[in-house]
Design an enzyme around this catalytic site. Sequence first.
Site, PDB file in Angstrom:
ATOM      1  N   GLU A  73      -5.122 -36.231  57.241  1.00 11.26           N
ATOM      2  CA  GLU A  73      -3.819 -36.277  55.729  1.00 11.26           C
ATOM      3  C   GLU A  73      -4.639 -37.403  54.586  1.00 11.26           C
ATOM      4  O   GLU A  73      -4.368 -37.054  53.791  1.00 11.26           O
ATOM      5  CB  GLU A  73      -2.407 -36.064  55.241  1.00 11.26           C
ATOM      6  CG  GLU A  73      -1.890 -36.965  56.349  1.00 11.26           C
ATOM      7  CD  GLU A  73      -0.716 -36.924  55.539  1.00 11.26           C
ATOM      8  OE1 GLU A  73      -0.366 -36.453  54.783  1.00 11.26           O
ATOM      9  OE2 GLU A  73       0.046 -38.487  55.476  1.00 11.26           O
TER      10      GLU A  73
ATOM     11  N   ASP B   9      -4.074 -39.966  62.024  1.00  9.41           N
ATOM     12  CA  ASP B   9      -4.349 -39.868  60.890  1.00  9.41           C
ATOM     13  C   ASP B   9      -5.315 -40.557  61.123  1.00  9.41           C
ATOM     14  O   ASP B   9      -5.702 -42.120  61.296  1.00  9.41           O
ATOM     15  CB  ASP B   9      -3.200 -40.546  60.015  1.00  9.41           C
ATOM     16  CG  ASP B   9      -1.363 -40.448  60.089  1.00  9.41           C
ATOM     17  OD1 ASP B   9      -0.771 -40.074  62.098  1.00  9.41           O
ATOM     18  OD2 ASP B   9      -0.703 -39.921  59.837  1.00  9.41           O
TER      19      ASP B   9
ATOM     20  N   ASN C  68       2.389 -34.502  54.633  1.00  7.35           N
ATOM     21  CA  ASN C  68       2.764 -35.214  53.106  1.00  7.35           C
ATOM     22  C   ASN C  68       2.298 -35.029  52.041  1.00  7.35           C
ATOM     23  O   ASN C  68       2.129 -35.042  50.776  1.00  7.35           O
ATOM     24  CB  ASN C  68       4.284 -35.692  52.567  1.00  7.35           C
ATOM     25  CG  ASN C  68       3.664 -36.901  52.965  1.00  7.35           C
ATOM     26  OD1 ASN C  68       3.474 -37.355  54.369  1.00  7.35           O
ATOM     27  ND2 ASN C  68       3.679 -38.096  52.598  1.00  7.35           N
ATOM     28  N   HIS C  69       1.179 -36.148  52.115  1.00  4.83           N
ATOM     29  CA  HIS C  69      -0.035 -36.143  51.472  1.00  4.83           C
ATOM     30  C   HIS C  69      -1.347 -34.461  51.061  1.00  4.83           C
ATOM     31  O   HIS C  69      -1.979 -35.156  50.646  1.00  4.83           O
ATOM     32  CB  HIS C  69      -0.864 -37.417  52.304  1.00  4.83           C
ATOM     33  CG  HIS C  69       0.108 -38.701  51.211  1.00  4.83           C
ATOM     34  ND1 HIS C  69       0.075 -39.952  50.504  1.00  4.83           N
ATOM     35  CD2 HIS C  69       0.112 -40.360  52.133  1.00  4.83           C
ATOM     36  CE1 HIS C  69       0.543 -40.348  50.432  1.00  4.83           C
ATOM     37  NE2 HIS C  69       0.843 -40.721  51.322  1.00  4.83           N
TER      38      HIS C  69
END
Length: 259
Positions: free
Chosen positions: A39, A8, A67-68
């Site tokens: 993300e 990430d 999810n972001h």
Amino acid sequence: MNILFIGDIFAAPGRRIVADHLQDIVETNRIDLAIANGENAAGGFGITPAIAEELLGLGLDVLTTGNHVWDKRELYDYFARQPRLLRPANYPNAPGRGVLVYRARNGVDCAVLNLQGRTYMPVTDCPFRKADQILGELEPHIKVKFVDFHAEVTSEKIAMGWYLDGRVSAMVGTHTHVPTADTRILPGGTAYQTDCGMTGPYASVIGVQSEIIIQRFLTGLPVRMEAARHGPELHAVIVDVDEATGHARAVRRHAINGD
């Protein structure tokens, strides 16, 4: 063939350390396919079209998310223009796609899958059944398959690893921003790590300024999240895959301290 997966990318510090080191990693390790989870690339929350293009322009081949991915509204229309940016495949009826067949530098067609867990996460379709569907629809000649499983709990990620063992080349988890030390090849030939870890500011609480999060725990009151700026580190996994069988031959963690 060698696949690089970068965990990430968080805010400007994460983008900078990728910009500083990606080409050297690719050349030194003879990387054929470079993937990163982006993300959190926009200030720690979401990704914008401009930042996606910036990261792809650095030499990344495919960007995965989680999810972001929905935090920046301008991204919704961008998916139709940029197939190399993925969102989790098990979001029902959402913009974008969750799988991409991409021709690597060595000429091999590789499938990159993006899935999201359901425990303590937004409501989505079952990632296990979605994985079955996607794998069943791939052309038989596609042997190399990489999965980014964006999930909260270790048990769900480990279960997915065992579920996919022998059917994909590698499954690496993302989302918790904490690298795990369980890098291995499962008995069926799938390279596995529960979480790749964050690429971003480690002088923080998973990317956010420590003082803000400490106050949140002390008071229980809402706070405004601000990305930290110091202690940049790059965390990645490099997988050596036999392109004839799709099985992993070797896997190792790769980390760089940017200070």
